[in-house]
Design a protein around this motif. Structure first.
Motif: not given
Length: 418
Positions: A68, A187, A196, A399, A401
């Protein structure tokens, strides 16, 4: 009547601007069919040094371990309301690099030697490279890609011990408290860590971002990055949720300048994003490029869609030149990694040879030619960035990424798995 509230945010400083603008007439807001989701597509090749497109476009499905990152970067840009355009005829992008100029006449009337084919396919109207016909093919896993002579910046987010270290490589990190690094394998596209960006559930406007200033300003820039949205991403309205390339859109102290039209001498901006102007539209909305340019229709900038529509006033054609190809509207899937790449080529002052192109997974999805972005040669690209902005976010935390970011002077292409 639609009200837009626009914020420009620097570290520790907030400036808020608001305006009310009248909607374009109903005929301009055309309801369109949902676009097809982007995926990998075949791209045919052609001759041309460092410009031929070889083979099929890479798929964006693969991933390795998670990571992230923390958003450092630009302040929010403003957006006008987007109309949902009708789908146009899609065509996969492919092609050769542009041809070099012929040599001058030699002594005794002999013809000079022809020039070499053009690099990167960044001409006014020539075919563009696609698929794996770029820098990345020579650097599997992006290993050593930062040392390539055409690469200006690369970040795979692997070397950060904590998010605060993003400030060491990026020139501006906005909303540090919502910028993080994740190591969740679900992710991360490649490697063990990714960027992130988080937007909390709230009624207020907010913009996470990471921006990079170029050491040497450029006339052409390619920006490649991997990104995906966390579902459900239930955001309607203004949302700058992709990546930008700009020329002096930000002031020297890092403040964005929304609502100040481009006049050919002060700035230009191209922000690739997804627009969802109505809750009935599938999230995250239609792929487009949000542009500040001297011929912009709104003081808040225009949205260019792959099918050729320009919002506001989508019923009024925009002249993208005789070689423009209307392509299908695109709505990417949520919770899926895509390889995005954007090219911005500033025009020669006095000529309409500016160009903006977008690739998804190596397939050309939009190609806007015949652009006037500047009137003086001194106005050059000086900044790029990643962003995650909302006007408001009442329906739940969001969110996004990012991974494997590369900025270069020529086409990069998708990451090649080692």
């Amino acid at each position: 009547m639609v009200r837009f509230v626009l914020s420009a945010l620097t570290l520790g400083v907030v400036v808020t601007l608001s305006c009310s603008s009248t909607e374009s007439d109903e005929g301009a807001q055309q309801g369109g069919t949902a676009g097809t989701a982007a995926g990998s597509g075949a791209a045919s090749g052609g001759g041309g040094k460092a410009g031929s497109a070889n083979g099929g476009a890479s798929s964006g499905a693969g991933r390795a371990n998670g990571g992230g990152g923390s958003p450092a970067g630009g302040a929010a840009q403003s957006a006008g309301k987007s109309g949902e355009g009708n789908a146009g005829a899609g065509r996969a992008g492919a092609g050769a690099g542009t041809s070099g100029r012929g040599g001058t006449g030699g002594g005794g009337g002999d013809t000079g030697i022809a020039g070499t084919p053009g690099e990167a396919g960044a001409s006014a109207s020539g075919e563009l490279p696609a698929g794996d016909a770029g820098i990345a093919k020579n650097h599997p896993g992006d290993a050593g890609i930062d040392a390539d002579p055409d690469v200006l910046f690369a970040d795979d987010f692997e070397d950060y011990a904590q998010a605060s270290e993003l400030n060491d490589r990026w020139d501006a990190v906005y909303q540090n408290q919502y910028v993080g690094l994740t190591q969740d394998p679900d992710h991360v596209y490649f490697g063990s860590q990714a960027l992130e960006l988080t937007l909390p559930q709230q009624e207020d406007e907010l913009s996470d971002a990471t921006d990079k200033l170029l050491e040497e300003e450029q006339d052409v820039l390619f920006l490649r990055y991997y990104t995906k949205f966390m579902p459900p991403y239930d955001v309607v309205g203004s949302s700058h949720n992709g990546a930008s390339i700009s020329a002096h859109y930000f002031t020297d102290d890092g403040m964005a300048t929304p609502g100040v039209p481009a006049d050919g001498t002060n700035k230009f901006l191209a922000n690739v994003e997804n627009w969802r102007g109505d809750a009935a539209v599938t999230s995250p909305g239609y792929l487009n490029v949000y542009v500040y340019h001297p011929e912009q229709r709104s003081m808040w900038g225009d949205h260019f869609y792959p099918n050729g529509e320009v919002d506001p006033n989508t019923s009024i054609p925009f002249d993208f030149g005789p070689d423009f190809v209307a392509r299908e509207q695109v709505i990417p899937e949520l919770d899926r990694w895509y390889c995005y790449e954007t090219m911005l080529k500033a025009n020669t002052p006095g000529q309409r040879d500016g160009r903006i192109a977008i690739w998804l997974d190596g397939e050309l999805k939009a190609d806007f030619m015949n652009l006037r972005l500047r009137d003086v040669a001194s106005l050059k690209i000086n900044r790029f960035g990643l962003s995650f902005h909302i006007h408001d976010n009442p329906n739940g935390e969001a969110k996004k990424w990012y991974d494997n970011v590369v900025a270069a002077k020529s086409y990069i292409g998708p990451l090649v798995m080692p």
